[in-house]
Design an enzyme around this catalytic site. Structure first.
Site, PDB file in Angstrom:
ATOM      1  N   THR A  94     -17.482   0.160   2.609  1.00  9.22           N
ATOM      2  CA  THR A  94     -16.174   0.463   3.172  1.00  9.22           C
ATOM      3  C   THR A  94     -16.196   1.878   3.753  1.00  9.22           C
ATOM      4  O   THR A  94     -17.037   2.704   3.379  1.00  9.22           O
ATOM      5  CB  THR A  94     -15.070   0.389   2.104  1.00  9.22           C
ATOM      6  N   VAL A 100     -19.859  -2.107  -1.986  1.00  3.20           N
ATOM      7  CA  VAL A 100     -19.325  -2.605  -0.718  1.00  3.20           C
ATOM      8  C   VAL A 100     -19.280  -1.470   0.298  1.00  3.20           C
ATOM      9  O   VAL A 100     -18.834  -0.359   0.000  1.00  3.20           O
ATOM     10  CB  VAL A 100     -17.928  -3.215  -0.904  1.00  3.20           C
ATOM     11  N   LYS A 134     -11.555  -1.575 -15.282  1.00  2.00           N
ATOM     12  CA  LYS A 134     -12.156  -2.764 -14.690  1.00  2.00           C
ATOM     13  C   LYS A 134     -12.640  -3.745 -15.747  1.00  2.00           C
ATOM     14  O   LYS A 134     -12.565  -4.970 -15.552  1.00  2.00           O
ATOM     15  CB  LYS A 134     -13.301  -2.355 -13.759  1.00  2.00           C
ATOM     16  N   ASP A 190       4.399   2.067  -4.172  1.00  2.00           N
ATOM     17  CA  ASP A 190       3.597   2.827  -5.133  1.00  2.00           C
ATOM     18  C   ASP A 190       3.520   2.008  -6.409  1.00  2.00           C
ATOM     19  O   ASP A 190       4.483   1.937  -7.187  1.00  2.00           O
ATOM     20  CB  ASP A 190       4.237   4.189  -5.396  1.00  2.00           C
ATOM     21  N   ASN A 234      -5.605  -6.283  -5.786  1.00  4.17           N
ATOM     22  CA  ASN A 234      -6.765  -5.573  -5.264  1.00  4.17           C
ATOM     23  C   ASN A 234      -6.684  -4.060  -5.442  1.00  4.17           C
ATOM     24  O   ASN A 234      -7.707  -3.394  -5.571  1.00  4.17           O
ATOM     25  CB  ASN A 234      -6.923  -5.898  -3.771  1.00  4.17           C
ATOM     26  N   TYR A 273     -12.131   4.490 -14.897  1.00  3.27           N
ATOM     27  CA  TYR A 273     -12.194   3.401 -13.917  1.00  3.27           C
ATOM     28  C   TYR A 273     -12.900   2.184 -14.503  1.00  3.27           C
ATOM     29  O   TYR A 273     -12.420   1.053 -14.401  1.00  3.27           O
ATOM     30  CB  TYR A 273     -12.912   3.894 -12.670  1.00  3.27           C
ATOM     31  N   ASP A 276       0.863  -1.175   0.000  1.00  7.10           N
ATOM     32  CA  ASP A 276       0.000   0.000   0.000  1.00  7.10           C
ATOM     33  C   ASP A 276       0.900   1.226   0.000  1.00  7.10           C
ATOM     34  O   ASP A 276       2.121   1.108   0.168  1.00  7.10           O
ATOM     35  CB  ASP A 276      -0.925  -0.001   1.227  1.00  7.10           C
TER      36      ASP A 276
END
Length: 253
Positions: free
Chosen positions: A195, A193, A164, A68, A95, A160, A42
Protein backbone atom coordinates in the site's frame (compact mmCIF):
# COMPACT_ATOMS: atom_id res chain seq x y z
CA UNK A 1 -7.18 -7.60 -14.89
CA UNK A 2 -10.39 -9.65 -14.93
CA UNK A 3 -12.45 -10.15 -11.79
CA UNK A 4 -15.03 -12.71 -10.77
CA UNK A 5 -18.60 -11.43 -10.71
CA UNK A 6 -20.81 -12.67 -7.88
CA UNK A 7 -24.48 -12.14 -8.76
CA UNK A 8 -25.42 -12.61 -5.10
CA UNK A 9 -23.68 -9.31 -4.24
CA UNK A 10 -25.68 -7.10 -6.60
CA UNK A 11 -27.57 -4.46 -4.58
CA UNK A 12 -26.32 -5.84 -1.27
CA UNK A 13 -25.86 -3.12 1.34
CA UNK A 14 -22.20 -3.08 2.42
CA UNK A 15 -20.34 -1.04 5.05
CA UNK A 16 -16.54 -0.86 4.87
CA UNK A 17 -14.63 0.79 7.71
CA UNK A 18 -11.34 2.51 6.91
CA UNK A 19 -12.37 2.53 3.27
CA UNK A 20 -10.70 5.73 2.12
CA UNK A 21 -7.26 4.39 1.22
CA UNK A 22 -5.04 1.32 1.01
CA UNK A 23 -6.66 -2.07 1.43
CA UNK A 24 -9.94 -0.44 2.42
CA UNK A 25 -10.16 1.53 -0.82
CA UNK A 26 -9.48 -1.64 -2.81
CA UNK A 27 -12.32 -3.34 -0.94
CA UNK A 28 -14.70 -0.46 -1.69
CA UNK A 29 -13.78 -0.62 -5.38
CA UNK A 30 -14.21 -4.40 -5.44
CA UNK A 31 -17.75 -4.18 -4.05
CA UNK A 32 -18.55 -1.33 -6.45
CA UNK A 33 -17.58 -3.63 -9.33
CA UNK A 34 -20.12 -6.11 -7.95
CA UNK A 35 -22.79 -3.38 -8.11
CA UNK A 36 -23.25 -3.52 -4.36
CA UNK A 37 -24.48 -0.46 -2.49
CA UNK A 38 -21.43 0.59 -0.48
CA UNK A 39 -21.04 2.98 2.44
CA UNK A 40 -17.46 3.49 3.57
CA UNK A 41 -16.24 5.13 6.75
CA UNK A 42 -12.98 6.97 7.40
CA UNK A 43 -11.53 10.05 9.08
CA UNK A 44 -9.29 11.00 6.13
CA UNK A 45 -11.60 13.27 4.16
CA UNK A 46 -9.37 14.14 1.20
CA UNK A 47 -8.55 10.61 -0.05
CA UNK A 48 -12.07 9.45 0.77
CA UNK A 49 -13.68 12.23 -1.27
CA UNK A 50 -11.23 11.47 -4.10
CA UNK A 51 -12.30 7.81 -4.01
CA UNK A 52 -15.94 8.92 -4.18
CA UNK A 53 -15.15 10.99 -7.27
CA UNK A 54 -13.21 8.16 -8.87
CA UNK A 55 -16.14 5.77 -8.47
CA UNK A 56 -18.90 8.28 -9.21
CA UNK A 57 -19.65 6.67 -12.58
CA UNK A 58 -20.30 3.25 -11.02
CA UNK A 59 -23.78 1.82 -11.40
CA UNK A 60 -24.23 2.33 -7.65
CA UNK A 61 -21.59 4.89 -6.53
CA UNK A 62 -20.20 4.30 -3.03
CA UNK A 63 -20.95 6.89 -0.36
CA UNK A 64 -18.40 8.28 2.07
CA UNK A 65 -19.24 8.97 5.72
CA UNK A 66 -16.79 10.71 8.02
CA UNK A 67 -16.54 8.64 11.19
CA UNK A 68 -14.03 8.48 14.03
CA UNK A 69 -14.41 4.85 15.06
CA UNK A 70 -12.72 5.51 18.38
CA UNK A 71 -16.05 7.03 19.48
CA UNK A 72 -18.70 4.41 20.24
CA UNK A 73 -21.28 7.20 20.48
CA UNK A 74 -20.44 8.24 16.92
CA UNK A 75 -20.89 4.67 15.68
CA UNK A 76 -24.27 4.44 17.39
CA UNK A 77 -25.37 7.72 15.81
CA UNK A 78 -24.05 7.05 12.29
CA UNK A 79 -25.22 3.50 11.61
CA UNK A 80 -28.95 4.32 11.87
CA UNK A 81 -28.35 7.18 9.41
CA UNK A 82 -26.69 4.81 6.95
CA UNK A 83 -29.55 2.37 7.41
CA UNK A 84 -32.10 5.07 6.65
CA UNK A 85 -30.28 5.97 3.43
CA UNK A 86 -29.23 2.53 2.16
CA UNK A 87 -31.48 0.08 3.97
CA UNK A 88 -30.61 -2.79 6.26
CA UNK A 89 -26.96 -3.83 6.19
CA UNK A 90 -26.10 -7.16 4.54
CA UNK A 91 -22.30 -7.08 4.77
CA UNK A 92 -19.93 -5.44 7.26
CA UNK A 93 -16.20 -5.27 6.53
CA UNK A 94 -14.25 -4.29 9.65
CA UNK A 95 -11.07 -3.06 8.01
CA UNK A 96 -10.02 0.12 9.86
CA UNK A 97 -6.72 -0.13 11.76
CA UNK A 98 -3.41 1.64 12.28
CA UNK A 99 -0.08 -0.14 12.63
CA UNK A 100 2.07 2.60 14.14
CA UNK A 101 5.25 1.18 15.64
CA UNK A 102 5.93 1.46 19.37
CA UNK A 103 8.54 0.29 21.87
CA UNK A 104 7.45 -1.48 25.04
CA UNK A 105 9.05 1.08 27.34
CA UNK A 106 7.20 3.95 25.67
CA UNK A 107 3.69 2.54 26.13
CA UNK A 108 1.48 4.52 28.50
CA UNK A 109 -1.99 3.65 29.75
CA UNK A 110 -3.43 6.39 27.54
CA UNK A 111 -1.60 5.12 24.46
CA UNK A 112 -2.72 1.54 25.15
CA UNK A 113 -6.36 2.60 25.38
CA UNK A 114 -6.13 4.68 22.21
CA UNK A 115 -4.45 1.90 20.20
CA UNK A 116 -7.00 -0.68 21.34
CA UNK A 117 -9.78 1.74 20.39
CA UNK A 118 -8.24 2.16 16.93
CA UNK A 119 -7.45 -1.50 16.27
CA UNK A 120 -9.92 -3.70 18.16
CA UNK A 121 -12.81 -2.16 20.08
CA UNK A 122 -14.77 -0.70 17.17
CA UNK A 123 -15.02 -4.06 15.41
CA UNK A 124 -17.34 -5.37 18.10
CA UNK A 125 -19.49 -2.26 18.25
CA UNK A 126 -19.83 -2.03 14.47
CA UNK A 127 -20.93 -5.67 14.44
CA UNK A 128 -23.38 -4.90 17.23
CA UNK A 129 -24.78 -2.04 15.14
CA UNK A 130 -25.62 -4.23 12.12
CA UNK A 131 -26.51 -7.58 13.61
CA UNK A 132 -30.23 -6.89 14.01
CA UNK A 133 -30.48 -6.13 10.28
CA UNK A 134 -28.84 -9.44 9.51
CA UNK A 135 -30.99 -11.36 11.97
CA UNK A 136 -34.11 -9.89 10.36
CA UNK A 137 -32.86 -10.96 6.92
CA UNK A 138 -31.85 -14.42 8.15
CA UNK A 139 -28.43 -13.93 6.57
CA UNK A 140 -25.40 -11.68 6.59
CA UNK A 141 -21.62 -11.59 6.45
CA UNK A 142 -19.16 -9.92 8.79
CA UNK A 143 -15.57 -9.91 7.59
CA UNK A 144 -12.83 -8.77 9.95
CA UNK A 145 -9.33 -7.83 8.80
CA UNK A 146 -6.55 -9.41 10.82
CA UNK A 147 -2.80 -9.37 10.24
CA UNK A 148 -0.02 -11.85 9.65
CA UNK A 149 2.14 -9.75 12.01
CA UNK A 150 1.18 -11.50 15.23
CA UNK A 151 1.61 -14.93 13.67
CA UNK A 152 5.19 -13.91 12.86
CA UNK A 153 5.86 -11.92 16.07
CA UNK A 154 7.20 -8.87 14.24
CA UNK A 155 9.07 -6.28 16.35
CA UNK A 156 7.74 -3.00 17.81
CA UNK A 157 4.05 -3.85 17.34
CA UNK A 158 3.02 -5.23 20.73
CA UNK A 159 -0.36 -3.48 21.01
CA UNK A 160 -1.20 -3.83 17.33
CA UNK A 161 -0.44 -7.55 17.39
CA UNK A 162 -2.42 -8.00 20.61
CA UNK A 163 -5.40 -6.38 18.92
CA UNK A 164 -5.04 -8.46 15.77
CA UNK A 165 -4.83 -11.68 17.77
CA UNK A 166 -7.98 -10.56 19.59
CA UNK A 167 -9.75 -10.05 16.27
CA UNK A 168 -9.29 -13.70 15.40
CA UNK A 169 -10.71 -14.71 18.77
CA UNK A 170 -13.63 -12.31 18.32
CA UNK A 171 -14.27 -13.72 14.85
CA UNK A 172 -14.64 -17.27 16.15
CA UNK A 173 -16.80 -16.21 19.09
CA UNK A 174 -19.16 -14.15 16.92
CA UNK A 175 -19.38 -16.92 14.34
CA UNK A 176 -20.56 -19.30 17.04
CA UNK A 177 -23.06 -16.85 18.54
CA UNK A 178 -24.50 -15.63 15.24
CA UNK A 179 -24.42 -18.74 13.08
CA UNK A 180 -27.86 -19.82 14.20
CA UNK A 181 -29.23 -16.68 12.52
CA UNK A 182 -27.53 -17.44 9.21
CA UNK A 183 -24.80 -14.84 9.83
CA UNK A 184 -21.28 -15.77 8.79
CA UNK A 185 -18.21 -14.22 10.44
CA UNK A 186 -14.72 -14.63 9.00
CA UNK A 187 -11.29 -13.06 9.27
CA UNK A 188 -9.03 -12.19 6.34
CA UNK A 189 -5.34 -12.14 7.29
CA UNK A 190 -3.22 -10.04 4.93
CA UNK A 191 0.53 -10.42 4.67
CA UNK A 192 2.93 -7.66 3.63
CA UNK A 193 0.61 -5.67 1.38
CA UNK A 194 2.04 -3.05 -0.97
CA UNK A 195 0.00 0.00 0.00
CA UNK A 196 1.16 3.63 -0.36
CA UNK A 197 1.43 3.92 3.44
CA UNK A 198 3.60 0.82 3.80
CA UNK A 199 5.85 1.87 0.92
CA UNK A 200 6.26 5.37 2.33
CA UNK A 201 6.98 4.33 5.91
CA UNK A 202 8.46 0.84 6.13
CA UNK A 203 8.78 -1.13 2.91
CA UNK A 204 12.32 -0.14 1.96
CA UNK A 205 14.07 -2.13 -0.79
CA UNK A 206 15.87 -4.17 1.88
CA UNK A 207 12.62 -4.90 3.72
CA UNK A 208 10.93 -5.85 0.47
CA UNK A 209 13.68 -8.33 -0.30
CA UNK A 210 13.40 -9.76 3.21
CA UNK A 211 9.64 -10.25 2.85
CA UNK A 212 9.94 -11.85 -0.57
CA UNK A 213 12.56 -14.19 0.84
CA UNK A 214 10.10 -15.37 3.49
CA UNK A 215 7.17 -15.80 1.07
CA UNK A 216 6.50 -18.97 -0.89
CA UNK A 217 5.31 -16.90 -3.86
CA UNK A 218 7.98 -14.37 -4.82
CA UNK A 219 5.67 -11.49 -5.69
CA UNK A 220 4.27 -8.64 -3.63
CA UNK A 221 0.77 -8.91 -2.21
CA UNK A 222 -1.40 -6.10 -3.61
CA UNK A 223 -4.50 -4.52 -2.02
CA UNK A 224 -6.68 -6.09 -4.73
CA UNK A 225 -5.51 -9.55 -3.68
CA UNK A 226 -6.97 -8.95 -0.22
CA UNK A 227 -10.12 -7.34 -1.61
CA UNK A 228 -10.77 -10.37 -3.82
CA UNK A 229 -10.82 -12.64 -0.78
CA UNK A 230 -13.13 -10.26 1.10
CA UNK A 231 -15.61 -10.14 -1.78
CA UNK A 232 -15.63 -13.92 -2.10
CA UNK A 233 -16.34 -14.37 1.63
CA UNK A 234 -19.20 -11.86 1.39
CA UNK A 235 -20.81 -13.74 -1.50
CA UNK A 236 -23.19 -16.67 -1.42
CA UNK A 237 -20.41 -18.78 -2.97
CA UNK A 238 -18.88 -18.81 0.53
CA UNK A 239 -22.13 -19.76 2.26
CA UNK A 240 -20.49 -22.53 4.31
CA UNK A 241 -17.41 -20.52 5.28
CA UNK A 242 -17.53 -19.13 8.81
CA UNK A 243 -15.47 -18.91 11.97
CA UNK A 244 -12.08 -19.14 10.29
CA UNK A 245 -9.06 -17.16 9.10
CA UNK A 246 -8.20 -16.87 5.43
CA UNK A 247 -4.61 -15.85 4.74
CA UNK A 248 -3.62 -13.67 1.78
CA UNK A 249 0.11 -13.54 2.43
CA UNK A 250 1.82 -15.39 -0.45
CA UNK A 251 2.75 -18.10 2.08
CA UNK A 252 4.84 -15.86 4.37
CA UNK A 253 6.58 -18.09 6.92
Amino acid sequence: MSHTVYPSLRNKRVIVTGGGSGIGAAIVEAFARQNARVAFLDIADEPSRELERKLASSETPPRYYHCDLRSIETIRELFPRIRSELGGVDVLVNNAANDDRHALGEITEKYWDERIAVNLRHLLFCAQAVVEDMKAAGAGAIINLGSVSWHLALPDLTIYQTAKAGIEGMTRALARDLGTYGIRVNCVVPGGVRTPRQIALWHTPDEEMRMLGMQCIKARVEPNDVANMVVFLASDDARMCTGHEYFVDAGWR
